[in-house]
Design an enzyme around this catalytic site. Structure first.
Site, PDB file in Angstrom:
ATOM      1  N   HIS A 104       0.823  -1.213   0.000  1.00 45.34           N
ATOM      2  CA  HIS A 104       0.000   0.000   0.000  1.00 45.34           C
ATOM      3  C   HIS A 104       0.857   1.263   0.000  1.00 45.34           C
ATOM      4  O   HIS A 104       0.376   2.336   0.295  1.00 45.34           O
ATOM      5  CB  HIS A 104      -0.901   0.018   1.237  1.00 45.34           C
ATOM      6  CG  HIS A 104      -1.681  -1.234   1.429  1.00 45.34           C
ATOM      7  ND1 HIS A 104      -2.535  -1.710   0.468  1.00 45.34           N
ATOM      8  CD2 HIS A 104      -1.722  -2.124   2.449  1.00 45.34           C
ATOM      9  CE1 HIS A 104      -3.080  -2.841   0.906  1.00 45.34           C
ATOM     10  NE2 HIS A 104      -2.597  -3.121   2.098  1.00 45.34           N
TER      11      HIS A 104
ATOM     12  N   HIS B  64      -6.683  -4.590  -1.391  1.00 49.75           N
ATOM     13  CA  HIS B  64      -5.924  -5.837  -1.365  1.00 49.75           C
ATOM     14  C   HIS B  64      -6.072  -6.634  -2.649  1.00 49.75           C
ATOM     15  O   HIS B  64      -5.925  -7.854  -2.658  1.00 49.75           O
ATOM     16  CB  HIS B  64      -6.334  -6.686  -0.171  1.00 49.75           C
ATOM     17  CG  HIS B  64      -5.918  -6.058   1.125  1.00 49.75           C
ATOM     18  ND1 HIS B  64      -6.781  -5.306   1.880  1.00 49.75           N
ATOM     19  CD2 HIS B  64      -4.742  -6.043   1.766  1.00 49.75           C
ATOM     20  CE1 HIS B  64      -6.147  -4.854   2.940  1.00 49.75           C
ATOM     21  NE2 HIS B  64      -4.904  -5.283   2.902  1.00 49.75           N
TER      22      HIS B  64
END
Lengths: 332, 198
Positions: A57, A220
């Protein structure tokens, strides 16, 4: 054959990236290898802020370690929570005896491991409080017992604003209350034009037919909540923004902090167009964008797409937002 | 009570039968459970060799640390479960200290994981085992008898999960697919207590 990525060995990917981060910003951050965490190179006497979660991320969270934001960040493997021991070690490294605020995105593994780390830290004599970030409107309103809204880009606002308040000397209780106020005033929605590819893998996490986009994705690489026909940015931005305005109850005269976030492989020009359309949409409602952050801050590897976060603003939040920050990925 | 020998027997059982757990997890989860558990127990063995623990408390601390270093959701939960055994057993194992430790341990797992009995998780074996230990301590049973009771109760608890639909944990994502599949976490707890009685 694996997709072409700048990866030596997928197993070393995160460690090598963190070594690179430290080499690029030796005055700001220090990388501790085992257990893995990143801390500020120099820490003032204040309540410490610690966050973390799966890698993939970036720049979240390691890129936000520095003055005015996080004191430590704990990276897990790609898309996997760090262990409780990693988090405990980061808490101990960041603590200056004034307590530690844990900023946790709402995912089962993160919540569990941060909760365990908090108990381990308590046994070490370190006081912690937790702010759980759950801003993703796509997973709102699930049935009882479900994990609920995921934590996505609003975590940047929590880290920035609480980070500024901590520099001003706010107490652990004050920071917890501030963090909770930000979370309750922020919502996010995202869409993907293309899925992401895990390091070393040869195909993306899902396939999108021509002419369709994935609406309501998380960070994700997983599927979103539905497919929609691809459309001009103006329409897509309207689709993302309308539910946010409704969820926050925004009305004429209200002011927001907007985060237009790229999911990893979206060009800055595209994001600027998204921001233009967001501004136009909100102008039409009489809602003012007080401050904006436009760029890739909370990514899902190389996913193509964007998220829009709106945070209902007031003078206190705007002043803390404007306070100086100096981190690898955010500086003003 | 030689707790180190107990843990080594437990590790041997997981070595032998770990693939059964993976098969259960493949049917009702994501299929990596046995592999993760074996990797945790490899760390347990390494910790025991490195730390050379002398007391039951030290043995269980080595076990707890190994599980807490293992990822996923069951790793940290088992880590915290064993950690209460480390705290509660200290220098000596008695039916009373076991009962107290197992009670604190199952309460910790329920609090952290949010699962209760009937949710088809490790808790379905942990709670009856703790209750059996408490009952044995109450009637002043010796350690061996207390652990036999715990093993029988944990086994019955694990078997009861077969008929259940999952409310928590991995198996809750697969709905009806999990019915008819014993929960691998509960089975692990049953094997742990069984290893104490051999």
């Amino acid at each position: 054959m694996a997709a072409r990525q700048l990866v030596n060995d997928p197993d070393d990917f995160v460690r090598e990236a963190l070594e690179g981060l430290q080499r690029a910003h030796p005055g700001l951050v220090r990388y501790h290898e085992d257990p893995a965490y990143v801390v500020r190179a120099r820490q003032p006497d204040k309540v410490a802020l610690v966050s973390g979660g799966g890698s993939g991320h970036e720049p979240l969270h390691t890129g936000f370690v520095g003055s005015g934001m996080l004191d430590a960040a704990v990276p897990g493997a790609v898309f996997a929570s760090p262990t409780a021991f990693q988090i405990r070690a980061a808490i101990a490294a960041a603590d200056r005896g004034r307590g530690v605020l844990l900023i946790v995105k709402n995912y089962t593994g993160d919540v569990l491991n941060f909760r365990i780390a908090a108990e381990l830290a308590a046994d070490d004599g370190i006081q912690t409080r937790t702010v759980l970030v759950d801003d993703d409107l796509a997973t709102d309103g699930q049935e009882d017992g479900a994990p609920g809204r995921r934590g996505t880009a609003a975590v940047v606002a929590v880290e920035k604003i609480c980070g500024a308040a901590a520099e001003n000397g706010a107490s652990l209780d004050e920071l917890t209350a501030l963090g909770e106020r930000i979370v309750s005033s922020a919502r996010t929605l995202a869409l993907a034009l293309e899925a992401c590819t895990q390091p070393g893998q040869d195909r993306p996490s899902f396939d999108l037919p021509d002419g369709e986009i994935e609406f309501g994705v998380g960070i994700h690489g997983e599927h979103g909540v539905g497919r929609r026909p691809y459309a001009p940015v103006r329409e897509l931005v309207g689709d993302l923004t309308k539910p946010l305005v409704a969820a926050l109850g925004l009305d004429r005269g209200d002011e927001v902090i907007a985060i237009v976030n790229g999911l990893g492989a979206t060009h800055g020009l595209e994001l600027s167009v998204v921001h233009r359309e967001l501004g136009g949409f909100l102008d039409g409602l009489g809602v003012r964008i007080g401050r904006a952050l436009v760029g890739s801050y909370v990514t899902a590897l190389d996913m193509r797409g964007c998220s829009i976060t709106l945070l209902r603003a007031d003078d206190e939040l705007l002043a803390l937002w404007d306070a100086p920050v100096r981190t690898p990925a955010l500086t003003w | 009570m030689d707790t180190r020998a107990w843990i080594e027997r437990f590790a041997a059982v997981i070595d032998e039968r770990g693939t059964e757990l993976t098969e259960l997890d493949r049917r009702a989860g994501d299929g990596d459970y046995g592999t993760n558990l074996r990797s945790a127990l490899a760390k347990v063995r390494a910790n025991l060799a490195a730390d050379d623990p002398r007391t039951p408390g030290e043995v269980f601390t080595a076990v707890s640390n190994a599980f807490l270093h293992t990822g996923g959701t069951s790793g940290p939960l088992f880590g915290m479960w064993f950690r209460e055994f480390a705290k509660g057993l200290g220098d000596e194992v008695s039916a009373r200290s076991l009962a107290r430790a197992a009670g604190d341990a199952e309460a910790t797992v329920r609090r952290l994981g949010g699962a209760e009995v009937g949710h088809k998780t490790m808790v379905d074996a942990m709670v009856p085992a703790a209750e059996a230990l408490a009952a044995a301590a109450e009637r002043n049973a010796d350690v061996e008898t207390a652990l036999k009771d715990a093993a029988a109760a944990a086994d019955a608890g694990a078997r009861s999960t077969e008929a259940l639909l999952a409310k928590r944990g991995r198996a809750s994502y697969v709905g009806e697919h999990a019915r008819g599949v014993t929960d691998p976490g509960a089975l692990t707890v049953a094997w742990f207590f069984e290893a104490a009685t051999k």
